[in-house]
Design an enzyme around this catalytic site. Structure first.
Site, short mmCIF file in Angstrom:
data_model
loop_
_atom_site.label_atom_id
_atom_site.label_comp_id
_atom_site.label_asym_id
_atom_site.label_seq_id
_atom_site.Cartn_x
_atom_site.Cartn_y
_atom_site.Cartn_z
N GLN A 292 59.69 69.87 23.08
CA GLN A 292 59.82 69.30 21.81
C GLN A 292 59.48 71.21 22.07
OE1 GLN A 292 60.54 66.93 18.66
NE2 GLN A 292 58.43 66.36 19.76
N THR B 117 46.49 70.47 17.09
CA THR B 117 47.59 69.37 16.23
C THR B 117 46.11 69.40 15.06
OG1 THR B 117 47.95 67.20 15.86
CG2 THR B 117 45.93 67.27 17.50
N ASP B 118 46.84 69.00 14.04
CA ASP B 118 46.64 68.32 13.10
C ASP B 118 45.38 67.43 12.81
OD1 ASP B 118 48.90 67.09 13.59
OD2 ASP B 118 48.50 65.99 11.58
N TYR C 244 44.07 60.49 21.08
CA TYR C 244 44.86 61.44 21.14
C TYR C 244 44.13 62.39 20.68
CZ TYR C 244 48.70 65.01 19.40
OH TYR C 244 49.82 66.71 19.56
N LYS D 122 42.79 65.77 22.34
CA LYS D 122 42.86 67.46 21.29
C LYS D 122 41.99 67.92 21.00
CE LYS D 122 46.88 68.31 21.11
NZ LYS D 122 47.37 69.78 22.77
#
Length: 287
Positions: free
Chosen positions: A12, A103-104, A127, A131
């Site tokens: 994306q 990422t959050d 995940y 990360k």
């Protein structure tokens, strides 16, 4: 002419950077996905970076299938952590600017206020853990790198919540959407623009930055906004996360505070509904 290497170029964010690249002809853009640059092949990665010899790397690649990551620990660790370490080492050794996207999900979701870059991290799924390991490897091996944490990414490219909801709302009479996970969506085109603001600034300040669109909403409220903009008639009800069990636990609250990126780089952060309208207009033109 500076050469920019984009990893994960078919995702994306990578796709949105491709669109934006037309406005920045002063750079030579190199787009790679797994066919052009296999980040899982750690033994060859340094040599391939030598061959490309970029002056800037924007790492958009990641294992982002949050539920699958629970059973694909090794792949998740390679893509989200180990290859980042090599990218960071190479960029540090070669005077290459490095921007890594995170990422959050590095947070556990127990906060009740928007999370700054200094907030305590404590990921609750594979995940998020891989990360976070990638973030640490990035900044340990290249203290001059920039890490951008983002959340709930969507785009007119790839698979995402907005496209899935738009489809399901036309196929079904009713949908149930989780209403107790709070954060803010990120239109990948806005994130791509923020990255280019940083790169074209004369002010390179390394470290971690947060970026998502403005607004504090649940996935349920996000779905309602998609319904409103799309004019869909499907009934939508909110449900607790407990009613929709998934392999990976999600943080209940992961709203990102964007003050730092606004103050340091004067990055404009659009309101989530304004960006959602733009994306859905593009999707309507496509369909």
């Amino acid at each position: 002419m500076k050469k920019i290497l984009i990893t994960g170029a078919n995702g994306q964010l990578g796709s949105e950077l491709k669109v934006l690249a037309e406005k920045y002809p002063e750079y030579e853009w190199i787009y790679t996905d797994r066919e052009e640059l296999d980040l899982c092949n750690l033994t060859k990665l340094e040599t391939e970076l030598d061959d490309i010899n970029p002056q800037i790397i924007i790492n958009c690649a990641a294992h982002t299938a949050v539920d699958r990551a629970e059973s694909e620990l090794e792949l998740s660790d390679i893509l989200n952590h180990k290859c980042v370490e090599i990218l960071a080492k190479w960029s540090a050794a070669n005077g290459c600017q490095f921007i890594h996207v995170s990422t959050d999900y590095v947070f556990d979701g127990t906060s009740a206020i928007a999370l700054t870059e200094e907030a305590a991290v404590n990921p609750i799924n594979v995940y998020g853990k891989t990360k976070l390991a990638g973030e640490n490897a990035c900044l340990e091996n290249n203290p001059d790198a920039i890490v951008i944490r983002t959340s709930w990414v969507y785009s007119s490219y790839g698979a995402n919540f907005v496209k899935t909801m738009s489809r399901l709302m036309q196929e079904r009479d009713a949908l149930s959407i989780v209403n107790d996970q709070i954060g803010s969506p990120t239109y990948a085109a806005d994130l791509a623009q923020a990255i280019m603001v940083i790169l074209t600034s004369s002010n390179w300040k390394p470290g971690i930055y947060n970026f998502s669109n403005e607004g504090e909403i649940s996935w349920y409220e996000f779905a309602l906004a998609i319904q409103e903009i799309g004019g869909f008639k499907c009934g939508i009800s909110g449900i607790p996360s407990s009613a929709y069990p998934t392999p990976a636990t999600r943080p209940a609250y992961s709203l990102l505070d964007k003050s730092k990126i606004k103050n340091v780089y004067e990055v404009a952060v659009p309101y989530y509904k304004d960006s959602l309208k733009k994306c859905m207009q593009l999707l309507n033109n496509v369909t």
